[in-house]
Design an enzyme around this catalytic site. Structure first.
Site, mmCIF file in Angstrom:
data_model
loop_
_atom_site.group_PDB
_atom_site.id
_atom_site.type_symbol
_atom_site.label_atom_id
_atom_site.label_comp_id
_atom_site.label_asym_id
_atom_site.label_seq_id
_atom_site.Cartn_x
_atom_site.Cartn_y
_atom_site.Cartn_z
ATOM 1 N N CYS A 32 4.471 4.936 0.778
ATOM 2 C CA CYS A 32 3.281 5.446 0.146
ATOM 3 C C CYS A 32 1.928 5.346 0.936
ATOM 4 C CB CYS A 32 3.121 5.567 -1.411
ATOM 5 S SG CYS A 32 2.086 6.685 -2.077
ATOM 6 N N HIS A 64 8.121 7.078 -2.768
ATOM 7 C CA HIS A 64 8.484 5.766 -3.175
ATOM 8 C C HIS A 64 10.065 5.955 -3.364
ATOM 9 C CE1 HIS A 64 4.874 3.906 -4.640
ATOM 10 N NE2 HIS A 64 4.380 5.270 -4.722
ATOM 11 N N GLU A 119 11.879 3.417 -4.068
ATOM 12 C CA GLU A 119 12.473 2.407 -5.313
ATOM 13 C C GLU A 119 12.378 3.089 -6.438
ATOM 14 O OE1 GLU A 119 8.006 1.894 -5.067
ATOM 15 O OE2 GLU A 119 9.465 2.534 -3.728
#
Length: 294
Positions: A129, A237, A239
């Site tokens: 990001c 993202h 994650e």
């Protein structure tokens, strides 16, 4: 494992710090600068068995000792550039178009210095990001300060209410390294938690995915070339797995980055000439500040 076949040492992966600047009105750690990581990204990297080390900013009014970012870059096997605050437009030579898009000038200089240190040490860099945006700026690219107001036909890329539940589709560029990581996957869904994005791509980088249908760069990678180390980044993202079975599986991205870290452990690929990223950022910052004072 036996003494004849010892367990290989775990990878040590740096994670750039997020900043919460000194605030006299804060009841906890009053007027103290905080540096921290968001746990999802640390846990994502740790899911592979790698050790995660936050890379603190070594400068500031409380700084002591001689530890530098160069020491971290030499010791660690790679670094992940964290998401977070907007990039200050002065870092790429523009004035902020709105007061709320000022970003974080201090963190920019820290992040640029981290990228420079790991590039010069020949260690892989992966951006998430803000990390993608910062890498693009570090190597000479520019950003949309606000996609929805600057990019014709833009869709919504950030929804404060739904946050990581907000998604859109991306098209993976055929023949790209990313396409090889996801064979047979040409269009997929990712989370979208940003309002800034790449306007002009940095020289020496390739776009590996575009948002669909408004065509904003969503993944970049340093172009293959002799002596060039691994640098890749995603606007989404990886994650955050908030919509299991809907958003793209991030495992291949992580495995690809860690494989590069394993290779760099054996054979680092240091930059051949100083990038002077911090000097460039400071020049741009001075130039933008001078314009603001006029």
């Amino acid at each position: 494992m036996s003494a004849l076949h010892p367990t290989p040492p775990r990878l040590k992966i740096g994670l750039s710090a997020c900043f919460s600047h000194a605030d006299p009105g804060r009841s906890l750690f009053t007027n103290k600068t905080l540096q921290y990581v968001e746990q999802s990204i640390a846990h994502w990297i740790m899911s592979s068995g790698a050790l995660v080390v936050m890379v603190p900013c070594p400068t500031g009014e409380t700084a002591r000792g001689d530890v530098s970012l160069k020491h971290y870059a030499e010791w660690l096997d790679g670094v992940v550039m964290h998401g977070g605050a907007d990039v200050w437009p002065g870092s790429y030579g523009e004035m902020p178009l709105q007061a709320e898009w000022m970003g974080d000038r201090v963190r920019d200089l820290y992040d640029l210095a981290v990228v420079e240190a790991f590039e010069q040490a020949g260690k892989p860099i992966f951006g998430v990001c803000r990390g993608l945006q910062l890498i693009n700026v570090a190597f000479g690219g520019t950003l949309y300060q606000d996609i929805e107001t600057q990019h014709p036909g833009a869709m919504q890329h950030r929804n404060p209410s739904t946050y990581d539940q907000h998604v859109h589709e991306v098209d993976i560029v055929p023949g790209s390294h990313l396409a090889r990581l996801y064979p047979g996957c040409t269009r997929t869904t990712v989370n979208s938690i940003h309002h800034q994005g790449i306007k002009n791509l940095a020289p020496g980088f390739d776009i590996e995915a575009w948002s669909y249908p408004d065509a904003v760069p969503e993944a970049i990678r340093r172009s293959a070339g002799r002596g060039r180390g691994y640098i890749a980044a995603t606007q989404w993202h990886p994650e955050f797995r908030s919509r299991e079975g809907v958003t793209l599986d991030a495992t291949p991205l992580l495995q690809d980055f860690l494989a590069a870290c394993e290779q760099a452990r054996l054979r680092p690929r240091p930059g051949h000439s100083p990038l002077q990223i911090r000097d460039r950022a400071e020049r741009l910052m001075r130039r933008a500040l001078l314009r603001l004072k006029r």
